[in-house]
Design a protein around this motif. Structure first.
Motif, PDB file in Angstrom:
ATOM      1  N   VAL A  78      21.617 -10.051  10.587  1.00 55.38           N
ATOM      2  CA  VAL A  78      21.605  -9.463   9.239  1.00 55.38           C
ATOM      3  C   VAL A  78      20.286  -8.749   8.987  1.00 55.38           C
ATOM      4  N   ASN A  79      19.180  -9.369   9.392  1.00 52.89           N
ATOM      5  CA  ASN A  79      17.874  -8.745   9.208  1.00 52.89           C
ATOM      6  C   ASN A  79      17.802  -7.427   9.971  1.00 52.89           C
ATOM      7  N   ALA A  80      18.266  -7.422  11.214  1.00 60.33           N
ATOM      8  CA  ALA A  80      18.226  -6.200  12.021  1.00 60.33           C
ATOM      9  C   ALA A  80      19.073  -5.097  11.395  1.00 60.33           C
ATOM     10  N   VAL A  81      20.253  -5.455  10.892  1.00 60.66           N
ATOM     11  CA  VAL A  81      21.132  -4.457  10.268  1.00 60.66           C
ATOM     12  C   VAL A  81      20.498  -3.922   8.987  1.00 60.66           C
ATOM     13  N   GLU A  82      20.002  -4.820   8.141  1.00 57.19           N
ATOM     14  CA  GLU A  82      19.390  -4.385   6.880  1.00 57.19           C
ATOM     15  C   GLU A  82      18.165  -3.508   7.118  1.00 57.19           C
ATOM     16  N   VAL A  83      17.298  -3.937   8.017  1.00 56.56           N
ATOM     17  CA  VAL A  83      16.091  -3.155   8.298  1.00 56.56           C
ATOM     18  C   VAL A  83      16.470  -1.797   8.880  1.00 56.56           C
ATOM     19  N   SER A  84      17.462  -1.769   9.765  1.00 58.21           N
ATOM     20  CA  SER A  84      17.905  -0.494  10.348  1.00 58.21           C
ATOM     21  C   SER A  84      18.445   0.444   9.278  1.00 58.21           C
ATOM     22  N   ILE A  85      19.240  -0.098   8.364  1.00 60.20           N
ATOM     23  CA  ILE A  85      19.781   0.719   7.274  1.00 60.20           C
ATOM     24  C   ILE A  85      18.651   1.245   6.401  1.00 60.20           C
ATOM     25  N   LEU A  86      17.701   0.393   6.063  1.00 56.50           N
ATOM     26  CA  LEU A  86      16.591   0.816   5.210  1.00 56.50           C
ATOM     27  C   LEU A  86      15.734   1.879   5.885  1.00 56.50           C
ATOM     28  N   VAL A  87      15.424   1.681   7.153  1.00 51.12           N
ATOM     29  CA  VAL A  87      14.621   2.673   7.887  1.00 51.12           C
ATOM     30  C   VAL A  87      15.382   3.988   8.003  1.00 51.12           C
ATOM     31  N   PHE A  88      16.671   3.899   8.325  1.00 47.54           N
ATOM     32  CA  PHE A  88      17.484   5.109   8.433  1.00 47.54           C
ATOM     33  C   PHE A  88      17.525   5.869   7.116  1.00 47.54           C
ATOM     34  N   CYS A  89      17.738   5.145   6.020  1.00 48.61           N
ATOM     35  CA  CYS A  89      17.831   5.800   4.704  1.00 48.61           C
ATOM     36  C   CYS A  89      16.519   6.477   4.317  1.00 48.61           C
ATOM     37  N   VAL A  90      15.415   5.779   4.492  1.00 50.45           N
ATOM     38  CA  VAL A  90      14.123   6.362   4.111  1.00 50.45           C
ATOM     39  C   VAL A  90      13.822   7.593   4.967  1.00 50.45           C
ATOM     40  N   ALA A  91      14.028   7.477   6.284  1.00 48.26           N
ATOM     41  CA  ALA A  91      13.753   8.605   7.187  1.00 48.26           C
ATOM     42  C   ALA A  91      14.684   9.776   6.892  1.00 48.26           C
ATOM     43  N   SER A  92      15.970   9.496   6.730  1.00 48.64           N
ATOM     44  CA  SER A  92      16.939  10.568   6.455  1.00 48.64           C
ATOM     45  C   SER A  92      16.659  11.252   5.131  1.00 48.64           C
ATOM     46  N   LEU A  93      16.332  10.450   4.131  1.00 46.93           N
ATOM     47  CA  LEU A  93      16.034  11.004   2.817  1.00 46.93           C
ATOM     48  C   LEU A  93      14.807  11.906   2.878  1.00 46.93           C
ATOM     49  N   GLY A  94      13.772  11.449   3.552  1.00 54.50           N
ATOM     50  CA  GLY A  94      12.557  12.259   3.699  1.00 54.50           C
ATOM     51  C   GLY A  94      12.828  13.563   4.425  1.00 54.50           C
ATOM     52  N   ILE A  95      13.530  13.485   5.550  1.00 53.17           N
ATOM     53  CA  ILE A  95      13.841  14.695   6.326  1.00 53.17           C
ATOM     54  C   ILE A  95      14.724  15.646   5.529  1.00 53.17           C
ATOM     55  N   LEU A  96      15.763  15.104   4.893  1.00 55.95           N
ATOM     56  CA  LEU A  96      16.678  15.945   4.120  1.00 55.95           C
ATOM     57  C   LEU A  96      15.957  16.662   2.982  1.00 55.95           C
TER      58      LEU A  96
END
Length: 194
Positions: free
Chosen positions: A25-43
């Motif tokens: 669960v920690n790995a999934v949550e952290v991955s989602i959070l990192v993906f969202c922050v990175a994607s949002l910044g790039i977009l």
């Protein structure tokens, strides 16, 4: 005496299962959070550049909205599990352990009930949005797809508060979350301490 040490060294099946699920669960949550922050910044950066030199990306607002919602409601569960939600740490730390444990159980119980009510209300909202059949203007996907994460996030936060309650009934020392870490300890990210 030696037998007690051996028993405490060997975690039970439930504890091993809890740790394994916690790691996933920690790995999934952290991955989602990192993906969202990175994607949002790039977009957003790409959209600013595109708007400056050409024209704005037509779907940037909708994708940004989805990423912020995904990040927020994934972060709710993560924050509760890591005891990083808003709380009165100094107030709890000044109490005797029994009183602290009692307050943690009461606070967690109230919070679990609130999260359950919010999960139920957001589920009703999701069902209502699904029945309307509205589509998003730019991406032309059903608008309810953006709202799926809301009841999931509240539901997972409710489960984390229930885990905190159970942990406080099982363990001798007071626990503010099942994955408790002192506010003063360094967190490890990817094997490196920060």
């Amino acid at each position: 005496m030696k037998k007690d040490t051996e028993n405490s060294a060997k975690p039970g099946v439930l504890r091993r299962f809890n740790r394994a699920v916690g790691k996933v669960v920690n790995a999934v949550e952290v991955s989602i959070l990192v993906f969202c922050v990175a994607s949002l910044g790039i977009l957003l950066i790409v959209n600013v550049l595109a708007r400056t030199f050409f024209q704005s990306i037509y779907f940037a607002e909708e994708v940004s909205k989805f990423l912020v919602m995904l990040m927020t409601f994934t972060g709710v569960s993560y924050g509760v599990r890591k005891a990083r939600h808003i709380r009165m740490g100094a107030f709890l730390d000044s109490m005797p352990p029994k009183m602290e444990k009692t307050f943690i159980i009461i606070i967690s119980l109230v919070s679990a009930v609130v999260m359950a009510i919010m999960a139920w209300a957001s589920w009703e909202y999701l069902i209502n949005a699904m029945s309307k059949g509205h589509m998003t203007p730019a991406l032309q996907v059903p608008s309810w797809t953006f709202y799926v994460i809301i009841p999931i996030g509240f539901g997972l936060a409710c489960i984390q508060y229930i885990r905190t309650i159970l942990k406080n009934f099982i363990e001798k020392d007071p626990w503010q979350s099942p994955d408790q870490q002192s506010e003063y300890e360094d967190e490890e990210i990817g094997g490196a301490q920060i």
